[in-house]
Design a protein around this motif. Structure first.
Motif, PDB file in Angstrom:
ATOM      1  N   ILE A   1       0.949  -1.369   0.031  1.00 44.77           N
ATOM      2  CA  ILE A   1       0.060  -0.428   0.151  1.00 44.77           C
ATOM      3  C   ILE A   1       0.716   1.144  -0.201  1.00 44.77           C
ATOM      4  CG2 ILE A   1      -1.997   1.022   1.266  1.00 44.77           C
ATOM      5  CD1 ILE A   1      -2.859  -1.826   2.200  1.00 44.77           C
ATOM      6  N   PRO A   2       0.771   1.897  -0.859  1.00 47.35           N
ATOM      7  CA  PRO A   2       1.614   3.510  -1.000  1.00 47.35           C
ATOM      8  C   PRO A   2       1.244   4.470  -0.706  1.00 47.35           C
ATOM      9  CG  PRO A   2       0.518   3.476  -2.878  1.00 47.35           C
ATOM     10  CD  PRO A   2      -0.333   2.021  -2.261  1.00 47.35           C
ATOM     11  N   ASP A   3       1.430   3.764   1.061  1.00 46.18           N
ATOM     12  CA  ASP A   3       0.887   5.426   1.611  1.00 46.18           C
ATOM     13  C   ASP A   3       1.774   5.838   2.503  1.00 46.18           C
ATOM     14  OD1 ASP A   3      -1.111   7.100   2.385  1.00 46.18           O
ATOM     15  OD2 ASP A   3      -2.023   6.111   3.822  1.00 46.18           O
ATOM     16  N   THR A   4       1.968   7.297   1.976  1.00 47.85           N
ATOM     17  CA  THR A   4       3.312   7.604   3.008  1.00 47.85           C
ATOM     18  C   THR A   4       2.256   9.024   4.294  1.00 47.85           C
ATOM     19  OG1 THR A   4       2.751   9.806   1.889  1.00 47.85           O
ATOM     20  CG2 THR A   4       3.677   8.416   0.078  1.00 47.85           C
ATOM     21  N   PRO A   5       3.381   9.420   4.485  1.00 49.26           N
ATOM     22  CA  PRO A   5       3.107   9.913   5.680  1.00 49.26           C
ATOM     23  C   PRO A   5       3.436  11.733   5.556  1.00 49.26           C
ATOM     24  CG  PRO A   5       5.391   9.806   5.823  1.00 49.26           C
ATOM     25  CD  PRO A   5       5.257   8.828   4.519  1.00 49.26           C
ATOM     26  N   GLN A   6       3.294  11.739   4.561  1.00 49.94           N
ATOM     27  CA  GLN A   6       3.403  13.485   3.738  1.00 49.94           C
ATOM     28  C   GLN A   6       2.127  13.202   3.220  1.00 49.94           C
ATOM     29  OE1 GLN A   6       5.426  11.733   2.588  1.00 49.94           O
ATOM     30  NE2 GLN A   6       7.512  12.310   4.087  1.00 49.94           N
ATOM     31  N   ARG A   7       0.841  12.251   2.870  1.00 45.60           N
ATOM     32  CA  ARG A   7      -0.098  12.444   1.992  1.00 45.60           C
ATOM     33  C   ARG A   7      -0.937  12.429   3.848  1.00 45.60           C
ATOM     34  NH1 ARG A   7      -4.892   9.859   2.837  1.00 45.60           N
ATOM     35  NH2 ARG A   7      -4.083   7.811   3.607  1.00 45.60           N
ATOM     36  N   ILE A   8      -0.654  11.786   5.046  1.00 42.54           N
ATOM     37  CA  ILE A   8      -1.545  11.928   5.780  1.00 42.54           C
ATOM     38  C   ILE A   8      -1.158  13.164   6.977  1.00 42.54           C
ATOM     39  CG2 ILE A   8      -2.164  10.528   7.871  1.00 42.54           C
ATOM     40  CD1 ILE A   8      -0.887   8.393   6.473  1.00 42.54           C
ATOM     41  N   ALA A   9      -0.116  14.288   6.151  1.00 38.75           N
ATOM     42  CA  ALA A   9       0.028  15.061   7.125  1.00 38.75           C
ATOM     43  C   ALA A   9      -0.650  16.479   6.773  1.00 38.75           C
ATOM     44  CB  ALA A   9       1.818  15.515   7.335  1.00 38.75           C
ATOM     45  N   THR A  10      -1.363  15.987   6.208  1.00 34.53           N
ATOM     46  CA  THR A  10      -2.083  17.273   5.059  1.00 34.53           C
ATOM     47  C   THR A  10      -3.144  17.643   5.961  1.00 34.53           C
ATOM     48  OG1 THR A  10      -1.154  16.565   2.780  1.00 34.53           O
ATOM     49  CG2 THR A  10      -3.352  17.962   2.955  1.00 34.53           C
ATOM     50  N   ASP A  11      -3.401  19.040   6.449  1.00 36.01           N
ATOM     51  CA  ASP A  11      -4.042  19.805   6.726  1.00 36.01           C
ATOM     52  C   ASP A  11      -4.436  19.117   8.245  1.00 36.01           C
ATOM     53  OD1 ASP A  11      -5.277  20.734   4.923  1.00 36.01           O
ATOM     54  OD2 ASP A  11      -6.536  19.575   4.087  1.00 36.01           O
ATOM     55  N   THR A  12      -3.277  18.639   9.043  1.00 32.41           N
ATOM     56  CA  THR A  12      -3.285  18.154  10.555  1.00 32.41           C
ATOM     57  C   THR A  12      -3.523  18.598  11.700  1.00 32.41           C
ATOM     58  OG1 THR A  12      -1.677  17.343   9.689  1.00 32.41           O
ATOM     59  CG2 THR A  12      -1.984  16.957  12.220  1.00 32.41           C
ATOM     60  N   SER A  13      -4.109  20.544  11.567  1.00 33.19           N
ATOM     61  CA  SER A  13      -4.382  21.334  12.165  1.00 33.19           C
ATOM     62  C   SER A  13      -5.449  20.845  12.622  1.00 33.19           C
ATOM     63  CB  SER A  13      -4.422  22.694  11.653  1.00 33.19           C
ATOM     64  OG  SER A  13      -5.193  23.338  10.686  1.00 33.19           O
ATOM     65  N   GLN A  14      -6.402  20.898  11.304  1.00 34.11           N
ATOM     66  CA  GLN A  14      -7.863  20.276  11.495  1.00 34.11           C
ATOM     67  C   GLN A  14      -7.947  18.856  11.804  1.00 34.11           C
ATOM     68  OE1 GLN A  14     -10.059  23.108   9.290  1.00 34.11           O
ATOM     69  NE2 GLN A  14      -7.955  23.527   9.526  1.00 34.11           N
ATOM     70  N   LYS A  15      -7.372  18.321  11.874  1.00 28.64           N
ATOM     71  CA  LYS A  15      -7.686  17.092  12.719  1.00 28.64           C
ATOM     72  C   LYS A  15      -7.500  16.362  13.764  1.00 28.64           C
ATOM     73  CE  LYS A  15      -5.620  15.346   8.598  1.00 28.64           C
ATOM     74  NZ  LYS A  15      -5.048  14.722   7.501  1.00 28.64           N
ATOM     75  N   VAL A  16      -5.801  17.643  14.319  1.00 33.35           N
ATOM     76  CA  VAL A  16      -5.588  17.203  16.092  1.00 33.35           C
ATOM     77  C   VAL A  16      -6.571  16.877  16.510  1.00 33.35           C
ATOM     78  CG1 VAL A  16      -3.003  17.412  15.499  1.00 33.35           C
ATOM     79  CG2 VAL A  16      -4.282  19.418  16.079  1.00 33.35           C
ATOM     80  N   GLY A  17      -7.796  17.458  17.095  1.00 31.36           N
ATOM     81  CA  GLY A  17      -8.616  18.213  17.863  1.00 31.36           C
ATOM     82  C   GLY A  17      -9.360  16.370  18.353  1.00 31.36           C
ATOM     83  N   ILE A  18      -9.845  16.129  16.320  1.00 29.25           N
ATOM     84  CA  ILE A  18     -10.396  14.952  16.604  1.00 29.25           C
ATOM     85  C   ILE A  18      -9.997  14.173  16.652  1.00 29.25           C
ATOM     86  CG2 ILE A  18     -12.142  13.674  14.614  1.00 29.25           C
ATOM     87  CD1 ILE A  18     -12.566  17.053  13.821  1.00 29.25           C
ATOM     88  N   ARG A  19      -8.886  14.159  16.156  1.00 29.29           N
ATOM     89  CA  ARG A  19      -8.390  12.242  16.465  1.00 29.29           C
ATOM     90  C   ARG A  19      -7.646  11.968  18.198  1.00 29.29           C
ATOM     91  NH1 ARG A  19      -5.889  11.946  10.399  1.00 29.29           N
ATOM     92  NH2 ARG A  19      -8.186  11.961   9.921  1.00 29.29           N
ATOM     93  N   TYR A  20      -7.174  13.279  18.642  1.00 32.44           N
ATOM     94  CA  TYR A  20      -6.695  13.182  20.312  1.00 32.44           C
ATOM     95  C   TYR A  20      -7.652  13.835  20.711  1.00 32.44           C
ATOM     96  CZ  TYR A  20      -2.826  11.721  17.376  1.00 32.44           C
ATOM     97  OH  TYR A  20      -1.792  11.513  16.632  1.00 32.44           O
ATOM     98  N   GLY A  21      -8.320  14.623  20.865  1.00 29.30           N
ATOM     99  CA  GLY A  21      -8.768  16.192  21.971  1.00 29.30           C
ATOM    100  C   GLY A  21     -10.165  14.659  22.456  1.00 29.30           C
ATOM    101  N   GLU A  22     -10.795  14.334  21.991  1.00 26.28           N
ATOM    102  CA  GLU A  22     -12.256  13.423  22.184  1.00 26.28           C
ATOM    103  C   GLU A  22     -11.283  12.514  23.286  1.00 26.28           C
ATOM    104  OE1 GLU A  22     -15.010  13.694  20.897  1.00 26.28           O
ATOM    105  OE2 GLU A  22     -13.870  15.538  20.498  1.00 26.28           O
ATOM    106  N   THR A  23     -10.207  11.659  22.997  1.00 28.38           N
ATOM    107  CA  THR A  23      -9.284  10.547  23.662  1.00 28.38           C
ATOM    108  C   THR A  23      -9.245  11.408  25.784  1.00 28.38           C
ATOM    109  OG1 THR A  23      -8.712   9.327  22.470  1.00 28.38           O
ATOM    110  CG2 THR A  23      -7.306   8.711  24.510  1.00 28.38           C
ATOM    111  N   ILE A  24      -8.251  12.478  24.931  1.00 26.75           N
ATOM    112  CA  ILE A  24      -7.898  13.388  25.803  1.00 26.75           C
ATOM    113  C   ILE A  24      -9.549  14.034  26.637  1.00 26.75           C
ATOM    114  CG2 ILE A  24      -6.503  15.490  26.854  1.00 26.75           C
ATOM    115  CD1 ILE A  24      -5.457  15.173  24.297  1.00 26.75           C
TER     116      ILE A  24
END
Ligand code: NAD
Ligand code: 44H
Length: 540
Positions: free
Chosen positions: A402-425
């Protein structure tokens, strides 16, 4: 050399089959005609996940004779996607699925019958879109427009300029995607207040609610100015007419890869060049994706819906979708992905599966998933968290094909950190038996994101950051910061509750993340040393 067009898959069908490509098995002309007269489904955000998953699911229905109209693909932001990819290939996509043994399964997806620019500057396209929304037959509009597509405000909590302008100008000149949707819904309201359903399929927590809030906010602003009828807001809020179900979608769909393009070329399939549009969409006539896929949707449709359960899509109640989505987006997949994205960019990786061979990074994501995430997950039952996480960590992320890259996933991280970590916190704050101070891997991932924003890797070389709508304001807080510094304005980023969804300093995590950040900044190699040190501490 084969070139993907409708004419080619008809006249050279045997050659395509010899190249191991599965061809569509339904009467396209009839389906396209039905769709023209009786449109049922419009999808906004005509990108890779839509073409590689959603459009394939619908094709299965067409082939089973369980549907007789196609999907109309629309994009409000990217002309090139339509003009340079969709049109030259008659809206066809070559789907390439990669299994763990490296074999490709290839299939032509033909369920998209129209591709439209949802933009007033493309008058003909826009008229067609209005015509579709005015047609009582329309059942649903679905969306994969990325997290930022729904956002009306900036980091300061104020409306974006484009949104202010749309609110000012009313439904005739919409620009932001949410204003375009509100404007089209208004045309439907005026025509007959017909029912329909809007389904967000983006990785946002409570994606349907987010879509609903944004569309209704625009509608209310217009109603307050008197530029739409007062009944419009009530129409959007009336659940017997308009609904915004929750959904969870899951299929790792990387950007198209040169390795796959070259393999296709060797198999006699040409014209598969990759295009990076001026809006930074990475697109090609083919979509490469993993085999695994899950789509779970709240079964709340007001004007009928395609029988997608026949294609493996799960329809269920709101609470179950909520749990599945919370499990995937906030605990078992996307937080791991974001951690691998930012650390991968810092440590010089270009492939996610390679990162899974790195013991430190593997430990980081195992810790985020098994130790910090799993304890707060509510079991959705229809998908079991432990099993899901095992599959993600042991099979999906580790699949080298699966040719997935960290660079793709790092796109728009500001829009995602709240959802991806904030809910668990938040759960660690709310639960009596847990405390945020117990977290280590999640704070390390957030610190690594802040360190990533400096744009200098762990060897001290500068690298290109992936696009992010907040990049300018985030980097302003870190301007001039270099390796070895022990002061900065990083606290201004960490203090922004709009980004993280939680007041990190108030709950005792801000200072911890800051200290990890400064440790990672100490000099070359400090990112890896910081990760190793603190992960070793918690492993005992
Ligand atoms: N790719 C995956 O693995 C995957 C898996 C599950 C969910 N998703 C969800 O789907 C989204 C899209 O992923 P993709 O791989 O299709 O990306 P993509 O870049 O191929 O397509 C994104 C689409 O969104 C449109 N878009 C971008 N910004 C927009 C904006 N501000 N307003 C309106 N439209 C906008 C683009 O024009 C494009 O059509 C992700 O952000 C995520 O929420 C993706
Ligand atoms: O698509 P995004 O930007 O929300 O996140 C990047 C990846 O984590 C995401 O696309 C995953 O591949 C996907 O969520 C897997 O289902």
């Amino acid at each position: 050399m084969l070139f993907l067009t409708r004419e080619s898959i008809q006249s050279c069908a045997e050659v395509w089959k010899d190249a191991d490509v599965e061809l569509p098995q339904f009467d396209y002309e009839q389906v396209a005609e039905n769709t023209r007269v009786r449109p049922e489904w419009v999808h906004f955000g005509a990108g890779n996940i839509f073409r590689g998953f959603v459009a394939n699911a619908h094709q299965k229905l067409l082939e089973l004779g369980k549907a007789d109209t196609g999907i109309i693909a629309a994009t409000s932001s990217d002309y090139e996607l339509i003009d340079k990819i969709y049109k030259p290939h008659d809206h066809l996509t070559l789907l390439v699925l990669m299994n763990a043994s490296g074999e490709f399964t290839k299939k032509v997806i033909s369920s998209i019958t129209e591709a439209i620019m949802a933009n007033k500057n493309r008058a003909e396209d826009y008229c067609r879109l209005v015509e579709i929304f005015e047609n009582p037959s329309l059942q649903m509009a679905s969306f994969t427009i990325t997290e930022k597509g729904y956002t009306l405000t900036g980091p300061d909590g104020m409306y974006l300029d484009i949104v202010k302008k749309d609110m000012e100008q009313g439904p005739e000149q919409p620009s932001h995607s949410m204003s375009v949707i509100a404007s089209l819904a208004y045309r439907r309201y005026l025509k007959g207040q017909y029912p329909m359903t809007f389904v967000s399929m983006d990785n946002c927590s409570h994606n349907g609610d987010m879509l609903k809030n944004s569309v209704i906010t625009i509608a209310k602003a217009w109603a307050a100015k008197g530029v739409v009828e007062q009944g419009f807001v009530a129409y959007l809020e009336d659940e017997s007419r308009i609904t915004f179900p929750l959904s969870m979608i899951d299929k790792i769909t990387p950007r198209p890869s040169e390795v796959v393009r070259n393999a296709l070329q060797e198999q006699g399939i040409g014209g598969m060049d990759i295009l990076i549009t001026s809006r930074n969409a990475h697109t090609a006539p083919f979509v490469n994706a993993e085999v695994s896929e899950y789509l779970v949707i709240e079964d709340k449709f007001t004007n009928g819906r395609p029988l997608l359960e026949e294609a493996g899509i799960i329809f269920t109640d709101r609470e179950t979708v909520n749990r599945v989505e919370t499990m995937k987006v906030t605990t078992c997949l996307n937080p791991l992905h974001t951690a691998l994205a930012v650390t991968g960019c810092l440590l010089g990786y270009t492939q996610i599966s390679d990162e899974m061979q790195d013991q430190t990074l593997r430990t980081l994501v195992e810790r985020i998933g098994y130790k910090e995430g799993l304890p707060v997950v509510v079991d959705p039952i229809i998908l079991r968290p432990q099993q899901f996480l095992d599959e993600v960590l042991q099979e999906r992320l580790a699949n080298p094909f699966i040719p997935d890259t960290p660079q793709r996933i790092a796109t728009d991280t500001s829009q995602k950190v709240g959802i991806r970590y904030g809910e668990t916190i938040k759960s660690y704050v709310q639960r009596e038996n847990l405390h945020p101070a117990e977290l280590t891997a999640i704070p390390l991932a957030i610190a690594a994101w802040c360190r990533y924003l400096i744009g200098v890797d762990d060897e001290g070389n500068s690298f290109e950051l992936s696009p992010d709508p907040l990049m300018e304001s985030l980097q302003a807080h870190l301007q001039g910061v270099t390796l070895g510094d022990s002061t900065s304005n990083v606290h201004r980023i960490l203090d922004n509750e709009k980004i993280f969804g939680v007041p990190l300093y108030e709950i005792g995590l801000g200072s911890k993340i800051e200290s990890y950040f400064y440790e990672m900044l100490k000099g070359p190699g400090a990112v890896r040393r910081t990760l190793e040190k603190h992960l070793n501490e918690v492993l005992g």
